[in-house]
Design a protein around this motif. Sequence first.
Motif, PDB file in Angstrom:
ATOM      1  N   LEU A  56       0.825  -1.204   0.000  1.00 48.63           N
ATOM      2  CA  LEU A  56       0.000   0.000   0.000  1.00 48.63           C
ATOM      3  C   LEU A  56       0.863   1.260   0.000  1.00 48.63           C
ATOM      4  N   SER A  57       2.005   1.193   0.666  1.00 42.09           N
ATOM      5  CA  SER A  57       2.869   2.368   0.762  1.00 42.09           C
ATOM      6  C   SER A  57       3.505   2.743  -0.572  1.00 42.09           C
ATOM      7  N   ASP A  59       1.967   3.302  -3.252  1.00 35.43           N
ATOM      8  CA  ASP A  59       1.131   4.366  -3.798  1.00 35.43           C
ATOM      9  C   ASP A  59       0.883   5.492  -2.800  1.00 35.43           C
ATOM     10  N   SER A  60       0.859   5.147  -1.512  1.00 40.47           N
ATOM     11  CA  SER A  60       0.573   6.131  -0.456  1.00 40.47           C
ATOM     12  C   SER A  60       1.634   6.034   0.629  1.00 40.47           C
ATOM     13  N   LEU A  63       0.957   6.480   4.421  1.00 44.00           N
ATOM     14  CA  LEU A  63       0.155   5.482   5.131  1.00 44.00           C
ATOM     15  C   LEU A  63      -0.946   6.145   5.960  1.00 44.00           C
ATOM     16  N   ASP A  64      -1.569   7.170   5.399  1.00 45.49           N
ATOM     17  CA  ASP A  64      -2.594   7.910   6.122  1.00 45.49           C
ATOM     18  C   ASP A  64      -4.006   7.601   5.647  1.00 45.49           C
ATOM     19  N   THR A  65      -4.167   6.555   4.841  1.00 44.98           N
ATOM     20  CA  THR A  65      -5.503   6.167   4.390  1.00 44.98           C
ATOM     21  C   THR A  65      -6.152   5.272   5.452  1.00 44.98           C
ATOM     22  N   PRO A  66      -7.484   5.220   5.495  1.00 46.14           N
ATOM     23  CA  PRO A  66      -8.144   4.325   6.462  1.00 46.14           C
ATOM     24  C   PRO A  66      -7.697   2.874   6.316  1.00 46.14           C
ATOM     25  N   GLU A  67      -7.494   2.413   5.084  1.00 41.40           N
ATOM     26  CA  GLU A  67      -7.052   1.037   4.863  1.00 41.40           C
ATOM     27  C   GLU A  67      -5.692   0.804   5.491  1.00 41.40           C
ATOM     28  N   ALA A  68      -4.746   1.709   5.247  1.00 39.29           N
ATOM     29  CA  ALA A  68      -3.397   1.543   5.791  1.00 39.29           C
ATOM     30  C   ALA A  68      -3.405   1.584   7.313  1.00 39.29           C
ATOM     31  N   LYS A  69      -4.196   2.475   7.887  1.00 36.76           N
ATOM     32  CA  LYS A  69      -4.259   2.566   9.343  1.00 36.76           C
ATOM     33  C   LYS A  69      -4.838   1.287   9.956  1.00 36.76           C
ATOM     34  N   THR A 271       5.970   7.265   6.842  1.00 34.02           N
ATOM     35  CA  THR A 271       5.279   8.013   7.883  1.00 34.02           C
ATOM     36  C   THR A 271       6.087   8.115   9.158  1.00 34.02           C
TER      37      THR A 271
END
Length: 350
Positions: A56-57, A59-60, A63-69, A271
């Motif tokens: 996931l990281s 693309d993001s 790591l601040d998306t709900p999925e990543a959290k 992050t």
Amino acid sequence: MRIERHQVDQSAISAAREGFVDRIGGMVHSYSRAGLMTATEWRLIAEEFLDYLGALSADSPALDTPEAKAVLKDATEAAAGAIAFAAYYPHDRFHVFLDYPNFGMGYDPEEADGTVRRRIVLPQYWLDALCLAILSDKVARHGEAFAFTWKSMPAGGGYSAAQLVNGLMAHLFGDTRDQDAPHPATAEQRLAAIDTALAHIEDRDSEAALALRTLRALAAEDRAAFDTGMLSLLDHTGGTRPRSLLPCSRWPWPRSPIARTAGSPPSTPTTCRAPWSPASRAPAPGSGASAATGARTPSPGSPPGPSASTGRPCRSPSSPTARPGTSSTPGRRSTRDPTTATPSPGSRAP
């Protein structure tokens, strides 16, 4: 200064992301049906979450998306579950729950299998779990289990990872192996314990030795040395698995409750950005310093150590985080009490 992350093959990233929901659901229930879920199973589940999080990281990175959290939270709980198993079995009751697959396992000492041998947690596994707890701000919640398993480890000798464990216990909890020292240790005694750990390390060029020197800089409030150490640690990261894209899951000092005042750490690729401070530390396990410690004394005559007990899977049918493909074994399911569905830091389901 900014450090760019290394590259991981796109096929590995895609493999970690594709079908993850069904894969993790099948994984936890397969383990529960195969028999007792021990520290090994919880650790493997944590690694699966971390590979997905690393993917996931890509693309993001923040790591601040709900999925990543959600994934980071369950990676932490699974890794801490492995530590809890080693700390409490077969003598005490505890519970591990993962929101993402809506799956949990409760352990009862009255159903323990006394034939399973106790095992000591390897220092590197202990460090991996603690780093996730730091990154997720769950050190106080799981501190007791980390302290129990640390006390059952050998003193460390020249093994750098074991000495890093000793240094972290001194700095985070004020706990040293000096039986005559006050508890929790003073700032000077914590620093002295870290210096003692450094003096025992044989491989001064190891990554764990570098991490311990960086921790010493934090304890000594040496900002320049801390920045240099963090940059060196991040520069040492690499690997082919998606989880290797998460340097802060290995060396999360700037993100941690260890570090919480003005200033910012070296620029990092994920992050890790957070205020820096050497002052704040987790309360000592069992010290009563904060309700967040969840201090609890094991039953008399019940030393901590990994053994076995039968565990009972449980899930909450009404959980908003339930994912498809996560049915439990018929006849072994128990519904969580809503009052314990989200335990406060340091608490466990009875």
